[in-house]
Design a protein around this motif. Sequence first.
Motif, PDB file in Angstrom:
ATOM      1  N   ILE A 156     -17.623   6.889 109.279  1.00  0.00           N
ATOM      2  CA  ILE A 156     -16.923   8.161 109.408  1.00  0.00           C
ATOM      3  C   ILE A 156     -17.328   8.869 110.695  1.00  0.00           C
ATOM      4  O   ILE A 156     -16.528   9.544 111.325  1.00  0.00           O
ATOM      5  CB  ILE A 156     -17.208   9.064 108.189  1.00  0.00           C
ATOM      6  N   THR A 201     -18.392  13.510 107.943  1.00  0.00           N
ATOM      7  CA  THR A 201     -16.971  13.817 107.818  1.00  0.00           C
ATOM      8  C   THR A 201     -16.270  13.687 109.169  1.00  0.00           C
ATOM      9  O   THR A 201     -16.899  13.806 110.221  1.00  0.00           O
ATOM     10  CB  THR A 201     -16.756  15.242 107.255  1.00  0.00           C
ATOM     11  N   ASP A 202     -14.954  13.444 109.104  1.00  0.00           N
ATOM     12  CA  ASP A 202     -14.116  13.501 110.300  1.00  0.00           C
ATOM     13  C   ASP A 202     -13.013  14.551 110.102  1.00  0.00           C
ATOM     14  O   ASP A 202     -12.009  14.523 110.779  1.00  0.00           O
ATOM     15  CB  ASP A 202     -13.536  12.128 110.648  1.00  0.00           C
ATOM     16  N   LEU A 203     -13.209  15.456 109.161  1.00  0.00           N
ATOM     17  CA  LEU A 203     -12.313  16.529 108.752  1.00  0.00           C
ATOM     18  C   LEU A 203     -11.153  16.037 107.893  1.00  0.00           C
ATOM     19  O   LEU A 203     -10.484  16.833 107.253  1.00  0.00           O
ATOM     20  CB  LEU A 203     -11.787  17.342 109.937  1.00  0.00           C
ATOM     21  N   ASP A 204     -10.877  14.745 107.855  1.00  0.00           N
ATOM     22  CA  ASP A 204      -9.874  14.193 106.947  1.00  0.00           C
ATOM     23  C   ASP A 204     -10.554  13.515 105.766  1.00  0.00           C
ATOM     24  O   ASP A 204     -10.090  13.600 104.640  1.00  0.00           O
ATOM     25  CB  ASP A 204      -8.981  13.170 107.663  1.00  0.00           C
ATOM     26  N   VAL A 205     -11.643  12.818 106.047  1.00  0.00           N
ATOM     27  CA  VAL A 205     -12.379  12.057 105.039  1.00  0.00           C
ATOM     28  C   VAL A 205     -13.848  12.487 105.077  1.00  0.00           C
ATOM     29  O   VAL A 205     -14.413  12.659 106.149  1.00  0.00           O
ATOM     30  CB  VAL A 205     -12.285  10.541 105.317  1.00  0.00           C
ATOM     31  N   THR A 206     -14.439  12.655 103.895  1.00  0.00           N
ATOM     32  CA  THR A 206     -15.862  12.958 103.793  1.00  0.00           C
ATOM     33  C   THR A 206     -16.519  11.899 102.931  1.00  0.00           C
ATOM     34  O   THR A 206     -16.021  11.564 101.856  1.00  0.00           O
ATOM     35  CB  THR A 206     -16.083  14.346 103.153  1.00  0.00           C
ATOM     36  N   THR A 215     -15.385  12.474 119.730  1.00  0.00           N
ATOM     37  CA  THR A 215     -14.708  13.509 118.960  1.00  0.00           C
ATOM     38  C   THR A 215     -14.549  14.755 119.819  1.00  0.00           C
ATOM     39  O   THR A 215     -15.264  14.957 120.789  1.00  0.00           O
ATOM     40  CB  THR A 215     -15.501  13.887 117.694  1.00  0.00           C
TER      41      THR A 215
END
Length: 65
Positions: free
Chosen positions: A20, A47-52, A25
Amino acid sequence: MKFTINKEQMITGLQAVQNIVGSRTTLPILSNVLLKAEEGKLELTATDLDVTVTCAVEASIKNQG
């Protein structure tokens, strides 16, 4: 926060969340892993702000944090 952990357990936790964490970034905070120590476990979150992804590994916790 103060904890003691086996090297293999730390590697296992980091491998679980490393996919992740991106190398390129727009927000520098997204290239880090959050560590939370409490009640005999170390929790690693990325996290990548879409998936944690969160992974908990066993550790000896001296001071929570």
